[in-house]
Design a protein around this motif. Structure first.
Motif, PDB file in Angstrom:
ATOM      1  N   GLU A 445       0.797  -1.208   0.000  1.00 34.82           N
ATOM      2  CA  GLU A 445       0.000   0.000   0.000  1.00 34.82           C
ATOM      3  C   GLU A 445       0.838   1.270   0.000  1.00 34.82           C
ATOM      4  O   GLU A 445       0.292   2.371  -0.177  1.00 34.82           O
ATOM      5  CB  GLU A 445      -0.944   0.000   1.222  1.00 34.82           C
ATOM      6  CG  GLU A 445      -0.230   0.179   2.558  1.00 34.82           C
ATOM      7  CD  GLU A 445       0.357  -1.106   3.098  1.00 34.82           C
ATOM      8  OE1 GLU A 445       0.275  -2.128   2.382  1.00 34.82           O
ATOM      9  OE2 GLU A 445       0.893  -1.087   4.213  1.00 34.82           O
ATOM     10  N   GLU A 446       2.145   1.148   0.189  1.00 36.25           N
ATOM     11  CA  GLU A 446       2.987   2.337   0.298  1.00 36.25           C
ATOM     12  C   GLU A 446       3.337   2.941  -1.052  1.00 36.25           C
ATOM     13  O   GLU A 446       3.931   3.996  -1.117  1.00 36.25           O
ATOM     14  CB  GLU A 446       4.257   2.008   1.070  1.00 36.25           C
ATOM     15  CG  GLU A 446       3.994   1.596   2.504  1.00 36.25           C
ATOM     16  CD  GLU A 446       5.281   1.339   3.250  1.00 36.25           C
ATOM     17  OE1 GLU A 446       6.344   1.775   2.773  1.00 36.25           O
ATOM     18  OE2 GLU A 446       5.235   0.713   4.312  1.00 36.25           O
ATOM     19  N   ILE A 447       3.044   2.257  -2.140  1.00 33.51           N
ATOM     20  CA  ILE A 447       3.359   2.795  -3.464  1.00 33.51           C
ATOM     21  C   ILE A 447       2.123   2.724  -4.351  1.00 33.51           C
ATOM     22  O   ILE A 447       1.269   1.853  -4.202  1.00 33.51           O
ATOM     23  CB  ILE A 447       4.532   2.029  -4.122  1.00 33.51           C
ATOM     24  CG1 ILE A 447       4.297   0.528  -4.058  1.00 33.51           C
ATOM     25  CG2 ILE A 447       5.842   2.396  -3.489  1.00 33.51           C
ATOM     26  CD1 ILE A 447       5.406  -0.263  -4.727  1.00 33.51           C
ATOM     27  N   ASP A 448       2.063   3.652  -5.266  1.00 35.64           N
ATOM     28  CA  ASP A 448       0.892   3.781  -6.131  1.00 35.64           C
ATOM     29  C   ASP A 448       1.038   2.881  -7.360  1.00 35.64           C
ATOM     30  O   ASP A 448       1.194   3.365  -8.489  1.00 35.64           O
ATOM     31  CB  ASP A 448       0.735   5.249  -6.536  1.00 35.64           C
ATOM     32  CG  ASP A 448      -0.564   5.469  -7.287  1.00 35.64           C
ATOM     33  OD1 ASP A 448      -1.480   4.636  -7.142  1.00 35.64           O
ATOM     34  OD2 ASP A 448      -0.647   6.468  -8.032  1.00 35.64           O
ATOM     35  N   ILE A 449       1.004   1.572  -7.106  1.00 30.13           N
ATOM     36  CA  ILE A 449       1.101   0.579  -8.176  1.00 30.13           C
ATOM     37  C   ILE A 449       0.038  -0.478  -7.894  1.00 30.13           C
ATOM     38  O   ILE A 449      -0.116  -0.904  -6.746  1.00 30.13           O
ATOM     39  CB  ILE A 449       2.501  -0.068  -8.219  1.00 30.13           C
ATOM     40  CG1 ILE A 449       3.578   1.007  -8.482  1.00 30.13           C
ATOM     41  CG2 ILE A 449       2.584  -1.130  -9.294  1.00 30.13           C
ATOM     42  CD1 ILE A 449       4.993   0.477  -8.409  1.00 30.13           C
ATOM     43  N   PRO A 450      -0.659  -0.936  -8.896  1.00 26.98           N
ATOM     44  CA  PRO A 450      -1.692  -1.959  -8.668  1.00 26.98           C
ATOM     45  C   PRO A 450      -1.126  -3.188  -7.955  1.00 26.98           C
ATOM     46  O   PRO A 450       0.007  -3.599  -8.214  1.00 26.98           O
ATOM     47  CB  PRO A 450      -2.169  -2.297 -10.083  1.00 26.98           C
ATOM     48  CG  PRO A 450      -1.863  -1.067 -10.889  1.00 26.98           C
ATOM     49  CD  PRO A 450      -0.617  -0.500 -10.305  1.00 26.98           C
ATOM     50  N   GLU A 451      -1.949  -3.753  -7.069  1.00 29.56           N
ATOM     51  CA  GLU A 451      -1.500  -4.893  -6.266  1.00 29.56           C
ATOM     52  C   GLU A 451      -1.068  -6.063  -7.143  1.00 29.56           C
ATOM     53  O   GLU A 451      -0.084  -6.752  -6.852  1.00 29.56           O
ATOM     54  CB  GLU A 451      -2.620  -5.347  -5.328  1.00 29.56           C
ATOM     55  CG  GLU A 451      -2.959  -4.331  -4.254  1.00 29.56           C
ATOM     56  CD  GLU A 451      -4.078  -4.824  -3.350  1.00 29.56           C
ATOM     57  OE1 GLU A 451      -4.396  -6.029  -3.436  1.00 29.56           O
ATOM     58  OE2 GLU A 451      -4.617  -4.015  -2.586  1.00 29.56           O
ATOM     59  N   GLU A 452      -1.866  -6.309  -8.222  1.00 29.72           N
ATOM     60  CA  GLU A 452      -1.534  -7.453  -9.067  1.00 29.72           C
ATOM     61  C   GLU A 452      -0.183  -7.260  -9.768  1.00 29.72           C
ATOM     62  O   GLU A 452       0.570  -8.216  -9.988  1.00 29.72           O
ATOM     63  CB  GLU A 452      -2.634  -7.714 -10.100  1.00 29.72           C
ATOM     64  CG  GLU A 452      -2.884  -6.581 -11.095  1.00 29.72           C
ATOM     65  CD  GLU A 452      -3.867  -5.560 -10.564  1.00 29.72           C
ATOM     66  OE1 GLU A 452      -4.386  -4.765 -11.370  1.00 29.72           O
ATOM     67  OE2 GLU A 452      -4.153  -5.560  -9.332  1.00 29.72           O
ATOM     68  N   VAL A 453       0.145  -6.002 -10.091  1.00 32.03           N
ATOM     69  CA  VAL A 453       1.452  -5.717 -10.717  1.00 32.03           C
ATOM     70  C   VAL A 453       2.575  -5.962  -9.714  1.00 32.03           C
ATOM     71  O   VAL A 453       3.597  -6.567 -10.031  1.00 32.03           O
ATOM     72  CB  VAL A 453       1.501  -4.269 -11.238  1.00 32.03           C
ATOM     73  CG1 VAL A 453       2.920  -3.926 -11.720  1.00 32.03           C
ATOM     74  CG2 VAL A 453       0.499  -4.066 -12.356  1.00 32.03           C
ATOM     75  N   ILE A 454       2.362  -5.475  -8.472  1.00 29.63           N
ATOM     76  CA  ILE A 454       3.377  -5.685  -7.431  1.00 29.63           C
ATOM     77  C   ILE A 454       3.622  -7.174  -7.218  1.00 29.63           C
ATOM     78  O   ILE A 454       4.772  -7.647  -7.169  1.00 29.63           O
ATOM     79  CB  ILE A 454       2.934  -5.035  -6.105  1.00 29.63           C
ATOM     80  CG1 ILE A 454       2.873  -3.514  -6.248  1.00 29.63           C
ATOM     81  CG2 ILE A 454       3.882  -5.419  -4.973  1.00 29.63           C
ATOM     82  CD1 ILE A 454       2.292  -2.802  -5.046  1.00 29.63           C
TER      83      ILE A 454
END
Length: 567
Positions: A445-454
């Motif tokens: 949650e600390e970065i603005d990247i979709p969870e599925e991408v992470i």
């Protein structure tokens, strides 16, 4: 039998420097592919003072630059480096810079050689060895067989001093064979010193029959070529050989002859101190204690006067302290102990065996306690000046602080080593590591990247880590992002947040962890040089590997390997 250091040690600088490496005047001009070197050498030889030589060379350098004559510039830098010692490294750097990649028969090898000799003179023997190896490769690549052989000989000298006697003997024998098969290159200076190097290595390797053979051959050759300097040292070695063979009367005879010969060709007092040291030990072995003590006192006088420390001679104080103690001469005991401590500190700064310190003969704490006791006893008999007491207290405090510091550092390094082994054991048993997906996904949650991408990138990173491709290929952020089918901005953010480090540290830590595992399990890898290990696990050079290893583990790879081998 005390054979921790060699007689060759104090001659090593002479031999190394003389080569630029040795035999600079032995037919080397025939190997030049330019007349400029020979002409320049003759030109400066005609100048009467060093200042005139420097002025001539600077003028020649300026003219060469104006003509864009790279070889002329290199020759000028080479001679300037040998004349202006404080600027030797600067000139060597310039020489290497302008000739790197060129096909000159003597360059850039000579530049690396200058750097190696400078590092040797500073006591940085590992650095010197690396530079000699680079120079050796350059000489071989450019087809300069004689220069390559000379550098190999220098490397052999360093290995011999470091205790790698078998390897050194192989190099010396190869060099001797090369000179014998190439009589046009077999100058008496280089040939006699090769015989001397073999003699030194054999005698300190307990190969007395071989040492005796080369002593006899060396004496014959130096007499035939009228090489009085090296002959005198062979006579001394003959005495040392007799001492180690327990022929003490013959040893005394040869050592006395050698001592008188050395006085005629060499005004450096330490050379004769070697003779006094073995004369003292020979007389002691025959039971003539008082005579032996006189020779040991001669050594003490020379060491105090010159502070030119040959590590082997430090053992003189074992005998002198024991004698003063038996005679209950407290002042003399303190004087000898102080001298021993002072000279031993000088030895630490100048000798390759930095770990071979005073603890080999005395436990430091016991030595300090004994000194305190002696001072207390002496105070009961006489009054010491307040200034003397203050100096002694300051000395003791300094010594204790040093002891505590080195003890703490040793303890801390040992603890880090054991922790590292424990972590490696846990890793081998399949316990979670810092960089697993399960330990990092909580920070999504600390970065603005979709969870599925992470999750996808972390999974691919895990696969990348398991494949250890990082040890075989050089990666940049962009190249890894491309390989993982993502963009560099996403990859950078994910590594920063989920691995708690930037990309460079992430990659370095993977390689260090891999190195730890490989070194722990692969004994053969531990025998590699640090440079070779660094390249094996993905680093470009030894310096970056050592720095990253220390940053990651708190210890250096050389210490880690040493502890593994001792375990």
């Amino acid at each position: 039998m005390i054979k921790k250091y060699t007689f060759l040690g104090y001659l090593l600088i002479l031999f190394v420097y003389a080569n630029q490496v040795y035999g600079q005047n032995e037919k080397e001009d025939k190997n030049q592919n330019d007349l400029g070197y020979t002409q320049l050498k003759a030109l400066i030889a005609n100048q009467k003072t060093d200042s005139l030589k420097v002025k001539t060379l600077q003028s020649y350098l300026s003219e060469s630059k104006s003509r864009a004559d790279t070889l002329g510039m290199a020759n000028a830098y080479f001679f300037l480096a040998n004349l202006i010692k404080e600027a030797k490294l600067q000139y060597a750097d310039s020489l290497i810079e302008i000739t790197k990649g060129k096909k000159y028969i003597n360059y850039p090898a000579r530049g690396y050689l200058l750097q190696g000799n400078t590092q040797y003179e500073l006591g940085k023997y590992k650095e010197a060895l690396e530079l000699y190896l680079i120079a050796s490769e350059a000489a071989k690549k450019n087809g300069n067989e004689l220069q390559y052989r000379k550098l190999r000989f220098n490397i052999g000298l360093l290995k011999n001093t470091a205790g790698d006697r078998n390897e050194a003997q192989i190099i010396f024998l190869e060099h001797l064979d090369f000179l014998e098969k190439n009589p046009n290159l077999k100058g008496p200076n280089s040939y006699n010193k090769t015989l001397f190097a073999l003699t030194d290595s054999y005698i300190y390797d307990d190969k007395f029959n071989l040492a005796g053979d080369y002593i006899n051959k060396g004496i014959q050759e130096t007499l035939r070529t009228e090489d009085l300097e090296v002959y005198s040292h062979f006579v001394v070695y003959s005495g040392m050989h007799q001492y180690f063979s327990k022929n003490y009367t013959q040893a005394i005879d040869s050592l006395n002859k050698g001592k008188e010969l050395i006085k005629k060709v060499d005004d450096i007092e330490t050379r004769t101190a070697i003779c006094d040291y073995y004369l003292g030990r020979s007389y002691r072995a025959l039971g003539s204690i008082e005579i032996s003590l006189q020779y040991f006192k001669n050594v003490d006088h020379t060491l105090k006067e010159t502070e030119d420390i040959i590590p082997e001679l430090i053992d003189t104080y074992d005998y002198l302290i024991a004698d003063a103690k038996s005679k209950k001469d407290l002042e003399q005991q303190i004087e000898y102990i102080n001298t021993l401590l002072r000279l031993d500190s000088i030895r630490h700064a100048n000798q390759i065996y930095l770990t071979k310190n005073i603890n080999e003969r005395y436990d430091t704490a016991e030595l300090v306690a004994e000194k305190e006791k002696l001072i207390d006893e002496l105070q009961e008999k006489t009054f010491l000046k307040e200034e003397t007491i203050a100096i002694l207290i300051l000395f003791l405090i300094t010594l204790v602080i040093l002891v505590i510091y080195f003890f703490y550092r040793s303890h801390a390094n040992k603890r880090r080593f054991l922790n590292l082994l424990e972590e490696q054991k846990n890793k081998d048993q399949g316990q979670p590591e810092f960089n697993t997906i399960s330990n990092t996904i909580s920070k999504k949650e600390e970065i603005d990247i979709p969870e599925e991408v992470i999750a996808t990138v972390l999974k691919k990173l895990h696969g990348f880590e398991e494949s250890v491709r990082f040890s075989k290929k050089q990666y940049t952020l962009n190249s890894l992002a491309k390989e993982l089918q993502t963009n560099s901005a996403y990859l950078s953010k994910i590594i920063n947040v989920h691995k708690n480090m930037n990309f460079a540290n992430y990659l370095n830590n993977l390689r260090v962890d891999f190195a730890v595992g490989e070194l722990t399990t692969d004994k053969a890898l531990r025998s590699y040089t640090i440079k070779a290990i660094a390249e094996e696990v993905g680093f470009k050079n030894a310096q970056s590997f050592s720095s990253a290893f220390h940053k990651r583990t708190g210890i250096y790879p050389s210490y880690f390997i040493k502890q593994l081998n001792n375990g």
